[in-house]
Design a protein around this motif. Structure first.
Motif, PDB file in Angstrom:
ATOM      1  N   UNK A 174       0.830  -1.205   0.000  1.00  0.00           N
ATOM      2  CA  UNK A 174       0.000   0.000   0.000  1.00  0.00           C
ATOM      3  C   UNK A 174       0.860   1.248   0.000  1.00  0.00           C
ATOM      4  N   UNK A 175       0.331   2.306  -0.554  1.00  0.00           N
ATOM      5  CA  UNK A 175       0.956   3.623  -0.487  1.00  0.00           C
ATOM      6  C   UNK A 175       1.300   3.945   0.969  1.00  0.00           C
ATOM      7  N   UNK A 176       2.491   4.516   1.240  1.00  0.00           N
ATOM      8  CA  UNK A 176       2.933   4.716   2.626  1.00  0.00           C
ATOM      9  C   UNK A 176       2.406   5.971   3.308  1.00  0.00           C
ATOM     10  N   UNK A 177       1.616   6.793   2.623  1.00  0.00           N
ATOM     11  CA  UNK A 177       1.251   8.079   3.219  1.00  0.00           C
ATOM     12  C   UNK A 177       0.410   7.938   4.481  1.00  0.00           C
ATOM     13  N   UNK A 178      -0.579   7.031   4.468  1.00  0.00           N
ATOM     14  CA  UNK A 178      -1.426   6.894   5.652  1.00  0.00           C
ATOM     15  C   UNK A 178      -0.613   6.475   6.868  1.00  0.00           C
ATOM     16  N   UNK A 179       0.242   5.485   6.710  1.00  0.00           N
ATOM     17  CA  UNK A 179       1.031   5.029   7.858  1.00  0.00           C
ATOM     18  C   UNK A 179       1.976   6.125   8.347  1.00  0.00           C
TER      19      UNK A 179
ATOM     20  N   UNK B 203       1.763   8.609  12.167  1.00  0.00           N
ATOM     21  CA  UNK B 203       2.892   8.811  13.081  1.00  0.00           C
ATOM     22  C   UNK B 203       3.090  10.294  13.404  1.00  0.00           C
ATOM     23  N   UNK B 204       2.098  11.114  13.045  1.00  0.00           N
ATOM     24  CA  UNK B 204       2.133  12.561  13.291  1.00  0.00           C
ATOM     25  C   UNK B 204       3.268  13.255  12.545  1.00  0.00           C
ATOM     26  N   UNK B 205       3.610  12.705  11.379  1.00  0.00           N
ATOM     27  CA  UNK B 205       4.614  13.319  10.515  1.00  0.00           C
ATOM     28  C   UNK B 205       3.889  14.169   9.479  1.00  0.00           C
ATOM     29  N   UNK B 206       4.245  15.442   9.376  1.00  0.00           N
ATOM     30  CA  UNK B 206       3.569  16.350   8.448  1.00  0.00           C
ATOM     31  C   UNK B 206       4.062  16.139   7.021  1.00  0.00           C
TER      32      UNK B 206
ATOM     33  N   UNK C 152       6.409   5.556  -8.387  1.00  0.00           N
ATOM     34  CA  UNK C 152       6.297   7.007  -8.296  1.00  0.00           C
ATOM     35  C   UNK C 152       6.040   7.391  -6.836  1.00  0.00           C
ATOM     36  N   UNK C 153       6.457   8.577  -6.441  1.00  0.00           N
ATOM     37  CA  UNK C 153       6.169   9.049  -5.085  1.00  0.00           C
ATOM     38  C   UNK C 153       4.711   9.493  -5.001  1.00  0.00           C
ATOM     39  N   UNK C 154       4.022   9.058  -3.959  1.00  0.00           N
ATOM     40  CA  UNK C 154       2.652   9.491  -3.747  1.00  0.00           C
ATOM     41  C   UNK C 154       2.609  10.833  -3.039  1.00  0.00           C
ATOM     42  N   UNK C 155       1.536  11.574  -3.250  1.00  0.00           N
ATOM     43  CA  UNK C 155       1.401  12.872  -2.574  1.00  0.00           C
ATOM     44  C   UNK C 155      -0.029  13.367  -2.716  1.00  0.00           C
ATOM     45  N   UNK C 156      -0.742  13.479  -1.595  1.00  0.00           N
ATOM     46  CA  UNK C 156      -2.128  13.951  -1.615  1.00  0.00           C
ATOM     47  C   UNK C 156      -2.229  15.471  -1.704  1.00  0.00           C
ATOM     48  N   UNK C 157      -1.122  16.174  -1.548  1.00  0.00           N
ATOM     49  CA  UNK C 157      -1.159  17.640  -1.519  1.00  0.00           C
ATOM     50  C   UNK C 157      -1.796  18.254  -2.766  1.00  0.00           C
ATOM     51  N   UNK C 158      -1.572  17.704  -3.963  1.00  0.00           N
ATOM     52  CA  UNK C 158      -2.192  18.320  -5.147  1.00  0.00           C
ATOM     53  C   UNK C 158      -3.720  18.340  -5.096  1.00  0.00           C
ATOM     54  N   UNK C 159      -4.333  17.395  -4.398  1.00  0.00           N
ATOM     55  CA  UNK C 159      -5.795  17.426  -4.268  1.00  0.00           C
ATOM     56  C   UNK C 159      -6.229  18.727  -3.598  1.00  0.00           C
ATOM     57  N   UNK C 160      -5.577  19.073  -2.498  1.00  0.00           N
ATOM     58  CA  UNK C 160      -5.957  20.266  -1.728  1.00  0.00           C
ATOM     59  C   UNK C 160      -5.659  21.539  -2.521  1.00  0.00           C
TER      60      UNK C 160
ATOM     61  N   UNK D 149      10.434  15.768   3.991  1.00  0.00           N
ATOM     62  CA  UNK D 149      10.988  15.187   2.767  1.00  0.00           C
ATOM     63  C   UNK D 149      11.981  14.077   3.097  1.00  0.00           C
ATOM     64  N   UNK D 150      12.041  13.018   2.296  1.00  0.00           N
ATOM     65  CA  UNK D 150      11.165  12.749   1.153  1.00  0.00           C
ATOM     66  C   UNK D 150       9.774  12.343   1.624  1.00  0.00           C
ATOM     67  N   UNK D 151       8.786  12.522   0.759  1.00  0.00           N
ATOM     68  CA  UNK D 151       7.401  12.232   1.119  1.00  0.00           C
ATOM     69  C   UNK D 151       6.793  11.228   0.145  1.00  0.00           C
ATOM     70  N   UNK D 152       6.030  10.279   0.682  1.00  0.00           N
ATOM     71  CA  UNK D 152       5.272   9.353  -0.150  1.00  0.00           C
ATOM     72  C   UNK D 152       6.104   8.360  -0.934  1.00  0.00           C
TER      73      UNK D 152
END
Length: 345
Positions: free
Chosen positions: A254-259, A263-266, A295-303, A270-273
């Motif tokens: 699974x994509x690592x962003x949720x985990x 862990x309270x990591x903003x 590819x690196x995941x990143x939810x930031x573009x949604x926002x 970097x690196x992210x996702x």
């Protein structure tokens, strides 16, 4: 770039509000989390002491300074809360499932259009590492014409939790409403609307109150798309299994962003996702057989897209018509499973 800051109201501060939305909203300079609806707790202040509390949805929606509302509450409340928010002139982002039915989704979209407001669904899994990798391979024609696409989102939870509403027999509950919107949306992004929908939706765990297994098949003229999820899969590493005229791609993990977020990591860290190498997929073809770096995941573009749509009139990434087609597939999947037949889209 506009300097306008959008005041955000979060309805709910559970997993979604706390660990998905708040980290990205708080690190995007275009947003300010002004108020969170918590009926009795004050957990939002533990995340950021400057966030205000509202003890009811009405209290939040009556605040004229709130520009956009994120709805992160139990599924059956999404529709009424979104209707109220739109009626109060707020732009709205709704967690999945967007609505219980296609009809209700259309009602929301119509009201947003009437009011001239932005309305979208939180389809964050479009920005998962694994999906971005699959999307890139297809775009680069590494697999040729796709003949079969299979995507899993499995878990192993043999003991049914008693504390979560998601495990209760509640309206708009169950696994198809929980994980289905992610997988269906991804498939429709890749391949568009299907010709048919066929589904088997079951309860497989002892003492389970919900549908905890689904197998949804989307029929196209030239391919079959299989979307599966079970909460009783011990070996649940498999995610994607694609076969095309030029090759195959198999990937797990699974994509690592949720985990990471848990862990309270903003997400400014970097690196992210970036996926660990043991989750990278393998391509099999005459041209190349070997590991494909994810590819690196990143939810930031949604926002950022939500901001740009509200402030700058940009086109939404997750469009209303795309949201409606996902709700339609879910409706047809339930009907197919119930009637034991293939449904025309």
């Amino acid at each position: 770039m506009s300097s306008r800051i959008l005041n955000v109201g979060l309805i709910g501060f559970g997993l979604s509000g706390r660990y998905f939305h708040s980290p990205f909203l708080s690190t995007n300079p275009g947003f300010k989390i002004k108020t969170v609806v918590e009926r009795s707790k004050n957990e939002a202040q533990e995340f950021d002491p400057s966030i205000g509390n509202a003890r009811s949805v009405d209290e939040l929606l009556s605040d004229e300074e709130i520009d956009v509302v994120f709805i992160c509450t139990p599924n059956d409340t999404h529709f009424p809360y979104a209707m109220d928010a739109l009626e109060n002139g707020k732009h709205v982002v709704i967690e999945k499932p967007f609505a219980a039915t296609e009809d209700k989704a259309r009602q929301l979209v119509a009201l947003a259009e009437e009011k001239g407001l932005i309305l979208t669904a939180y389809q964050n899994r479009r920005w998962d590492s694994d999906f971005l990798t699959v999307k890139k391979l297809i775009a680069e024609n590494k697999l040729g014409d796709i003949i079969e696409y299979e995507c899993h989102y499995d878990r192993f939870r043999p003991v049914v939790p008693t504390e979560s509403w998601k495990e209760k027999s509640v309206p708009v509950g169950g696994n198809l409403y929980n994980l289905g919107p992610h997988l269906i949306d991804q498939a429709l992004v890749l391949f568009g609307e299907p010709q048919t929908v066929t589904a088997e939706i079951r309860t497989v765990r002892p003492n389970s109150e919900i549908d905890d297994y689904f197998d949804v098949r989307l029929g196209y003229a030239d391919k079959m798309v299989i979307i599966k999820s079970s909460l009783l899969v011990y070996e649940n590493f498999l995610r994607y299994n694609l076969h095309g005229t030029k090759g195959s791609f198999i990937k797990g993990g699974l994509d690592p962003q949720e985990e990471t977020l848990r862990q309270n990591i903003l997400p400014t860290t970097q690196p992210w996702g970036v996926e660990p190498e043991n989750r990278w997929g393998r391509l099999f073809s005459e041209e190349y057989t070997g590991i494909i770096k994810s590819e690196a995941g990143d939810y930031a573009p949604f926002y950022q897209n939500v901001y740009d749509a509200i402030v700058n009139g940009a086109e939404l990434a997750v469009k209303p018509e795309e949201i409606i087609r996902t709700t339609r597939v879910i409706d047809l999947a339930f009907e197919s499973s119930r009637e034991k037949k293939v449904m025309n889209y």
